[in-house]
Design an enzyme around this catalytic site. Structure first.
Site, PDB file in Angstrom:
ATOM      1  N   ARG A  29      -3.607   4.473  -5.415  1.00  0.00           N
ATOM      2  CA  ARG A  29      -3.288   4.035  -4.110  1.00  0.00           C
ATOM      3  C   ARG A  29      -1.810   4.389  -3.706  1.00  0.00           C
ATOM      4  NH1 ARG A  29      -0.398   1.411  -0.094  1.00  0.00           N
ATOM      5  NH2 ARG A  29      -0.957  -0.553  -1.712  1.00  0.00           N
ATOM      6  N   ASP A  30      -1.200   3.321  -4.188  1.00  0.00           N
ATOM      7  CA  ASP A  30      -0.029   3.144  -4.214  1.00  0.00           C
ATOM      8  C   ASP A  30       0.928   4.152  -4.485  1.00  0.00           C
ATOM      9  OD1 ASP A  30       2.401   2.093  -3.102  1.00  0.00           O
ATOM     10  OD2 ASP A  30       2.147   0.122  -4.422  1.00  0.00           O
ATOM     11  N   CYS A 258       9.728   8.201  -7.702  1.00  0.00           N
ATOM     12  CA  CYS A 258      10.749   9.639  -9.114  1.00  0.00           C
ATOM     13  C   CYS A 258      11.263   8.978  -9.244  1.00  0.00           C
ATOM     14  CB  CYS A 258      10.362  10.650  -8.521  1.00  0.00           C
ATOM     15  SG  CYS A 258      11.131  11.544  -9.698  1.00  0.00           S
TER      16      CYS A 258
END
Lengths: 318, 318
Positions: A29-30, A258
């Protein structure tokens, strides 16, 4: 110098730590919500099944937010039925995020039994994330939590920006405590204290937990959610464990943010957490080899290497 | 979402931690020794000057090992005179590594007043690194330490593989304690306990420190040297601080061991350490902005980004 397979760290318990920790896995999810790429529904379902097979017992599956807001998770209606049997048969808890009553209806209709709401400790982030004041957001969650509780659902309350806020800087403890109190009072079973921008350090973590205890919010109802933006997530986790916390959020492979991008707000990688807990002799039920293989596979799906140091170290040994 | 400059973490001290920590900066020696690229002597000198300007008070400058063994540091004779005045005038400690009496002579001739020897806790690494047994290596260091002490030099004894060894697996505590005892008995003022392959976890750290105390090796004579291979360096550091350790090795920008390479054995990044210590209200004397700028500059010289999460996060804000 060749390095033969090392295996797991030697288990040496430390005084005053819990014997068992429940990892609340947020990668699906997150994690995926904050990745650029949108992953096919079937891939997400396989991801969640592999996470369960690796021994994770709480896997946040998706979010029933309006598809327009979070296109990465727009397939919640299709995904949840593909993983639901893990909850019914396998005993895996599959919480889902719901932003409002509409989301709650959608989640409950599909058989979700654990939900989560997402509040902010700061006005700036409440405004940016929900276009509401903190209190307006709490008012929005109140009927959601009440109705979920009426249906015997377990409710988690996320609280973001508990330590620092990108607009407001350090966040005063009483401000965080006040919103925690409100979330508890409306019926949240569990709170997840989020260091959304990763600035916290161990003394700050202990101070917040202590302040919450003083407000009669007991440690067993508190989880911690750290980000590795400044490399602090694991030492903050250690401080939380020393305070008695037994619920720790982490994201398989460090998904979500990222490390090469401008905003390096990656979640604590589950593998790095499992390495530490294994070394401390703390039971998590997770098979680190299976989990690492899952994260390497998902990194391949996303087309970028995992930022988890443990994933890198273990996968480079293969 | 734009993120304005956050500055430093809020300082919230934690109970039982030291008020001051001495960072033993190893980037110029241990870091550059383990980088593929060989850096020009003038660049190394500038690096060391910039580290000193950023507030680091102990900067390991180079190694007087035979140039054939470590070509990256073959310029020790040329480099040391370029930085020596930092020690004489500026009060910066500039230890240098010496492998044997020949190296000691070279170092002392150039005016070094702090030296370090590099021992191993395991037979496998002693053999691989020094082509000797552990006891043969200790016998080699004995006259080095004795002669250095006779000249009033400060002597640090590095001990590698204190927690795990790539060939032997977990290293028994008594084995580590025995070599520490030998290094202390021959006159080492300070020991640096190295987790060379990064496998340690906090309970193991505490157990080793406790075992050394029980052998009457006092905590103030002990430094810790953690690697971030599995992301554990900072939580291990926290455990060491909680035990009273006040000397922590770190490498500016995490130099030494490329995170993208097969053997991701990077040192703890000084910036990640300084972030935590600043947040804990522990004095280091380091200016994190100047240090980060130095690591970004050195990363440019090496042609690869710094693996330090703090360097990445702060430099992406510029």
């Amino acid at each position: 110098m060749t390095t033969p397979e090392l295996g797991l760290p030697m288990a040496v318990p430390a005084e005053g730590l819990p014997r068992k920790v429940r990892i609340h896995e947020v990668g699906a999810r997150d994690g995926l919500q904050n990745e650029k790429a949108t992953v096919p529904t079937e891939t997400k379902a396989e991801f969640i099944h592999r996470l369960a097979a690796a021994g994770l017992t709480t896997i946040e599956a998706t979010s029933f937010v309006h598809p327009k807001w979070v296109p990465q998770l727009a397939d919640a209606e299709h995904l949840f039925p593909l993983v639901r049997e893990l909850g019914a048969q396998g005993g895996t808890a599959l919480p889902v995020l719901v932003p409002n009553e509409r989301g709650l209806d959608r989640a409950l209709d599909l058989g979700a039994t654990r939900i989560a709401v997402f509040a902010s400790a700061t006005e700036s982030f409440a405004k940016a994330n929900l276009n509401r004041t903190v209190d307006e957001a709490l008012a929005m969650f109140e009927p959601v939590v009440a109705r979920a509780k009426a249906q015997d659902a377990h409710v988690r309350g996320y609280l973001s920006m508990c330590f620092g806020d990108p607009w407001e800087g350090p966040v005063p403890l009483p401000q965080v405590v006040r919103v925690c109190r409100a979330l508890r009072d409306m019926g949240c079973d569990e709170l997840s204290l989020g260091d959304t921008i990763g600035v916290a350090t161990p003394g700050h973590v202990t101070a917040l937990l202590t302040a919450l205890n003083e407000e009669n919010i007991p440690t067993p109802s508190l989880g911690v959610h750290f980000h590795d933006t400044y490399g602090q997530a694991l030492s903050n986790t250690l401080a939380a464990l020393q305070h008695g916390v037994t619920t720790v959020d982490a994201s398989a492979g460090g998904l979500g943010g990222c490390p090469y991008a401008k905003s390096a707000t990656g979640n604590l990688a589950t593998e790095d957490l499992v390495w530490m807990l294994t070394g401390l002799g703390i039971d998590t039920g997770v098979d680190l080899g299976l989990l690492t293989a899952t994260s390497v596979w998902m990194a391949g799906q996303l087309g970028r290497p995992s930022p988890s140091r443990t994933v890198r170290a273990l996968s480079h040994k293969e």
